[in-house]
Motif scaffolding. Structure first.
Motif, PDB file in Angstrom:
ATOM      1  N   ARG A  19     -27.009 -11.453 -48.044  1.00 33.76           N
ATOM      2  CA  ARG A  19     -28.019 -11.098 -47.548  1.00 33.76           C
ATOM      3  C   ARG A  19     -28.431 -10.266 -46.364  1.00 33.76           C
ATOM      4  O   ARG A  19     -28.290 -11.066 -45.644  1.00 33.76           O
ATOM      5  CB  ARG A  19     -29.903 -11.141 -48.245  1.00 33.76           C
ATOM      6  N   LEU A  20     -28.131  -8.724 -46.060  1.00 36.59           N
ATOM      7  CA  LEU A  20     -27.785  -8.122 -44.479  1.00 36.59           C
ATOM      8  C   LEU A  20     -29.264  -7.534 -44.508  1.00 36.59           C
ATOM      9  O   LEU A  20     -29.204  -7.529 -46.287  1.00 36.59           O
ATOM     10  CB  LEU A  20     -26.950  -7.164 -44.562  1.00 36.59           C
ATOM     11  N   SER A  21     -30.130  -7.646 -43.940  1.00 37.16           N
ATOM     12  CA  SER A  21     -30.906  -6.694 -43.772  1.00 37.16           C
ATOM     13  C   SER A  21     -30.713  -6.049 -42.088  1.00 37.16           C
ATOM     14  O   SER A  21     -30.401  -6.585 -41.626  1.00 37.16           O
ATOM     15  CB  SER A  21     -32.248  -7.865 -42.729  1.00 37.16           C
ATOM     16  N   CYS A  22     -31.775  -4.711 -42.318  1.00 38.62           N
ATOM     17  CA  CYS A  22     -31.425  -4.117 -41.231  1.00 38.62           C
ATOM     18  C   CYS A  22     -32.928  -3.261 -40.937  1.00 38.62           C
ATOM     19  O   CYS A  22     -33.466  -2.410 -41.513  1.00 38.62           O
ATOM     20  CB  CYS A  22     -30.161  -2.671 -41.397  1.00 38.62           C
ATOM     21  N   ALA A  23     -33.691  -3.421 -39.760  1.00 37.30           N
ATOM     22  CA  ALA A  23     -34.531  -3.284 -39.526  1.00 37.30           C
ATOM     23  C   ALA A  23     -34.858  -1.986 -39.144  1.00 37.30           C
ATOM     24  O   ALA A  23     -34.253  -1.597 -37.761  1.00 37.30           O
ATOM     25  CB  ALA A  23     -35.665  -4.019 -38.670  1.00 37.30           C
ATOM     26  N   ALA A  24     -35.553  -0.540 -38.799  1.00 36.97           N
ATOM     27  CA  ALA A  24     -35.764   0.395 -37.957  1.00 36.97           C
ATOM     28  C   ALA A  24     -36.818   0.619 -37.392  1.00 36.97           C
ATOM     29  O   ALA A  24     -38.361   0.096 -37.786  1.00 36.97           O
ATOM     30  CB  ALA A  24     -35.396   1.634 -38.756  1.00 36.97           C
ATOM     31  N   SER A  25     -37.104   1.089 -36.173  1.00 38.60           N
ATOM     32  CA  SER A  25     -38.318   1.775 -35.391  1.00 38.60           C
ATOM     33  C   SER A  25     -38.657   2.757 -35.827  1.00 38.60           C
ATOM     34  O   SER A  25     -36.845   3.963 -35.946  1.00 38.60           O
ATOM     35  CB  SER A  25     -38.048   1.307 -33.144  1.00 38.60           C
ATOM     36  N   GLY A  26     -39.570   3.499 -35.693  1.00 41.50           N
ATOM     37  CA  GLY A  26     -39.490   4.628 -35.972  1.00 41.50           C
ATOM     38  C   GLY A  26     -40.219   5.082 -37.146  1.00 41.50           C
ATOM     39  O   GLY A  26     -39.682   4.624 -38.652  1.00 41.50           O
ATOM     40  N   SER A  27     -40.627   6.284 -36.790  1.00 40.69           N
ATOM     41  CA  SER A  27     -41.309   7.106 -38.713  1.00 40.69           C
ATOM     42  C   SER A  27     -40.157   7.536 -39.404  1.00 40.69           C
ATOM     43  O   SER A  27     -40.297   7.657 -40.576  1.00 40.69           O
ATOM     44  CB  SER A  27     -42.125   7.313 -38.575  1.00 40.69           C
ATOM     45  N   ILE A  28     -39.273   7.649 -38.927  1.00 38.77           N
ATOM     46  CA  ILE A  28     -38.153   8.565 -39.060  1.00 38.77           C
ATOM     47  C   ILE A  28     -38.226   8.063 -40.637  1.00 38.77           C
ATOM     48  O   ILE A  28     -36.727   8.370 -41.765  1.00 38.77           O
ATOM     49  CB  ILE A  28     -36.862   9.270 -38.140  1.00 38.77           C
ATOM     50  N   PHE A  29     -37.263   6.730 -40.363  1.00 39.59           N
ATOM     51  CA  PHE A  29     -37.025   6.212 -41.561  1.00 39.59           C
ATOM     52  C   PHE A  29     -37.442   5.942 -42.863  1.00 39.59           C
ATOM     53  O   PHE A  29     -36.360   6.126 -44.311  1.00 39.59           O
ATOM     54  CB  PHE A  29     -37.556   4.204 -40.953  1.00 39.59           C
ATOM     55  N   GLY A  35     -28.003   3.466 -45.019  1.00 41.67           N
ATOM     56  CA  GLY A  35     -26.480   3.019 -45.564  1.00 41.67           C
ATOM     57  C   GLY A  35     -26.024   1.909 -44.404  1.00 41.67           C
ATOM     58  O   GLY A  35     -26.348   1.303 -43.570  1.00 41.67           O
ATOM     59  N   TRP A  36     -24.819   1.293 -45.656  1.00 41.10           N
ATOM     60  CA  TRP A  36     -24.489   0.645 -44.593  1.00 41.10           C
ATOM     61  C   TRP A  36     -22.853   0.730 -44.887  1.00 41.10           C
ATOM     62  O   TRP A  36     -22.068   1.274 -46.296  1.00 41.10           O
ATOM     63  CB  TRP A  36     -24.565  -0.823 -45.673  1.00 41.10           C
ATOM     64  N   TYR A  37     -21.819   0.830 -43.719  1.00 35.68           N
ATOM     65  CA  TYR A  37     -20.493   0.908 -43.719  1.00 35.68           C
ATOM     66  C   TYR A  37     -19.884  -0.487 -43.534  1.00 35.68           C
ATOM     67  O   TYR A  37     -20.708  -1.292 -43.198  1.00 35.68           O
ATOM     68  CB  TYR A  37     -20.137   1.627 -42.363  1.00 35.68           C
ATOM     69  N   ARG A  38     -18.997  -0.656 -43.669  1.00 33.03           N
ATOM     70  CA  ARG A  38     -17.953  -1.944 -43.357  1.00 33.03           C
ATOM     71  C   ARG A  38     -16.906  -1.693 -42.431  1.00 33.03           C
ATOM     72  O   ARG A  38     -15.933  -0.430 -42.081  1.00 33.03           O
ATOM     73  CB  ARG A  38     -17.638  -3.006 -44.026  1.00 33.03           C
ATOM     74  N   GLN A  39     -16.158  -2.630 -41.640  1.00 38.00           N
ATOM     75  CA  GLN A  39     -15.249  -2.109 -40.637  1.00 38.00           C
ATOM     76  C   GLN A  39     -14.373  -3.746 -40.962  1.00 38.00           C
ATOM     77  O   GLN A  39     -14.820  -4.415 -40.218  1.00 38.00           O
ATOM     78  CB  GLN A  39     -14.846  -1.504 -38.980  1.00 38.00           C
ATOM     79  N   ALA A  40     -12.989  -4.051 -41.143  1.00 40.46           N
ATOM     80  CA  ALA A  40     -12.387  -4.760 -41.346  1.00 40.46           C
ATOM     81  C   ALA A  40     -11.121  -4.493 -40.200  1.00 40.46           C
ATOM     82  O   ALA A  40     -10.599  -3.615 -39.690  1.00 40.46           O
ATOM     83  CB  ALA A  40     -11.777  -5.435 -42.403  1.00 40.46           C
ATOM     84  N   PRO A  41     -10.857  -5.338 -39.438  1.00 39.14           N
ATOM     85  CA  PRO A  41     -10.201  -5.830 -38.060  1.00 39.14           C
ATOM     86  C   PRO A  41      -8.568  -4.919 -39.196  1.00 39.14           C
ATOM     87  O   PRO A  41      -7.891  -4.772 -40.051  1.00 39.14           O
ATOM     88  CB  PRO A  41      -9.140  -7.360 -37.958  1.00 39.14           C
ATOM     89  N   GLY A  42      -8.441  -3.957 -38.071  1.00 37.42           N
ATOM     90  CA  GLY A  42      -7.031  -2.618 -37.715  1.00 37.42           C
ATOM     91  C   GLY A  42      -6.829  -2.211 -38.996  1.00 37.42           C
ATOM     92  O   GLY A  42      -6.086  -1.523 -39.346  1.00 37.42           O
ATOM     93  N   ALA A  91     -15.663  -8.025 -42.842  1.00 45.10           N
ATOM     94  CA  ALA A  91     -15.707  -7.302 -42.188  1.00 45.10           C
ATOM     95  C   ALA A  91     -16.756  -7.529 -41.081  1.00 45.10           C
ATOM     96  O   ALA A  91     -17.785  -7.912 -41.352  1.00 45.10           O
ATOM     97  CB  ALA A  91     -15.419  -6.214 -42.765  1.00 45.10           C
ATOM     98  N   VAL A  92     -16.803  -6.757 -40.378  1.00 46.53           N
ATOM     99  CA  VAL A  92     -18.493  -6.832 -39.352  1.00 46.53           C
ATOM    100  C   VAL A  92     -19.090  -5.129 -39.813  1.00 46.53           C
ATOM    101  O   VAL A  92     -18.046  -4.311 -40.723  1.00 46.53           O
ATOM    102  CB  VAL A  92     -17.976  -5.367 -37.655  1.00 46.53           C
ATOM    103  N   TYR A  93     -20.103  -5.349 -40.950  1.00 48.16           N
ATOM    104  CA  TYR A  93     -20.926  -3.928 -41.437  1.00 48.16           C
ATOM    105  C   TYR A  93     -22.385  -3.939 -40.452  1.00 48.16           C
ATOM    106  O   TYR A  93     -22.836  -4.737 -39.396  1.00 48.16           O
ATOM    107  CB  TYR A  93     -21.696  -5.445 -42.474  1.00 48.16           C
ATOM    108  N   TYR A  94     -22.433  -2.299 -40.732  1.00 49.58           N
ATOM    109  CA  TYR A  94     -22.822  -1.502 -40.214  1.00 49.58           C
ATOM    110  C   TYR A  94     -23.708  -0.442 -40.958  1.00 49.58           C
ATOM    111  O   TYR A  94     -23.974  -0.624 -41.038  1.00 49.58           O
ATOM    112  CB  TYR A  94     -21.952  -1.190 -39.284  1.00 49.58           C
ATOM    113  N   CYS A  95     -25.465  -1.048 -40.561  1.00 48.99           N
ATOM    114  CA  CYS A  95     -26.043  -0.410 -40.019  1.00 48.99           C
ATOM    115  C   CYS A  95     -26.297   1.114 -40.252  1.00 48.99           C
ATOM    116  O   CYS A  95     -26.001   1.116 -38.453  1.00 48.99           O
ATOM    117  CB  CYS A  95     -27.347  -1.194 -40.432  1.00 48.99           C
ATOM    118  N   TRP A  96     -26.892   1.931 -41.427  1.00 48.56           N
ATOM    119  CA  TRP A  96     -26.331   3.869 -40.659  1.00 48.56           C
ATOM    120  C   TRP A  96     -27.858   3.763 -41.172  1.00 48.56           C
ATOM    121  O   TRP A  96     -28.367   4.134 -42.092  1.00 48.56           O
ATOM    122  CB  TRP A  96     -25.172   4.014 -41.276  1.00 48.56           C
ATOM    123  N   GLY A  97     -28.417   5.088 -40.428  1.00 50.37           N
ATOM    124  CA  GLY A  97     -29.064   5.875 -40.193  1.00 50.37           C
ATOM    125  C   GLY A  97     -28.974   7.403 -40.777  1.00 50.37           C
ATOM    126  O   GLY A  97     -28.172   8.032 -39.719  1.00 50.37           O
TER     127      GLY A  97
END
Length: 112
Positions: A19-29, A35-42, A91-97
């Motif tokens: 389970r991945l979590s992504c905490a955001a600062s700021g009221s814009i959330f 969303g979540w994106y991912r990038q595998a090597p290459g 992969a590396v998983y990235y949180c996105w706003g």
């Protein structure tokens, strides 16, 4: 500036869960699509899942039925529950706003 901080990555065996979590600062959330994106090597970064402020969700075909995105607006946090993990989910998983914010990424490795 709104910051996104991911946590919850790690090493898991095939068939396992994380389970991945992504905490955001700021009221814009609360009004943003997250969303979540991912990038595998290459490989290019790819969309995994998104969730609107109204909790409408969208998933990549490769994760449908296995991953679930959710959010807690009271805690400014978005989650990605990943079940039945496969080696190709590594992969590396990235949180996105939707204000074009990105987290630093968290590594997920699925291997026996």
């Amino acid at each position: 500036q709104v910051q996104l901080v991911e946590s919850g990555g790690g090493l898991v065996q095939p068939g396992g869960s994380l389970r991945l979590s992504c905490a955001a600062s700021g009221s814009i959330f609360s009004i943003a699509t997250m969303g979540w994106y991912r990038q595998a090597p290459g490989k290019q970064r790819e969309l995994v899942a998104t969730i609107t402020s109204g909790h409408s969700t969208n998933y990549a075909d490769s994760v449908k039925g296995r991953f679930t995105i959710s959010r807690d607006n009271a805690k400014n946090t978005v989650f990605l529950q990943m079940n039945s993990l496969k080696p190709e989910d590594t992969a590396v998983y990235y949180c996105w706003g939707s204000w074009n914010g990105w987290g630093q990424g968290t590594q997920v490795t699925v291997s026996s």
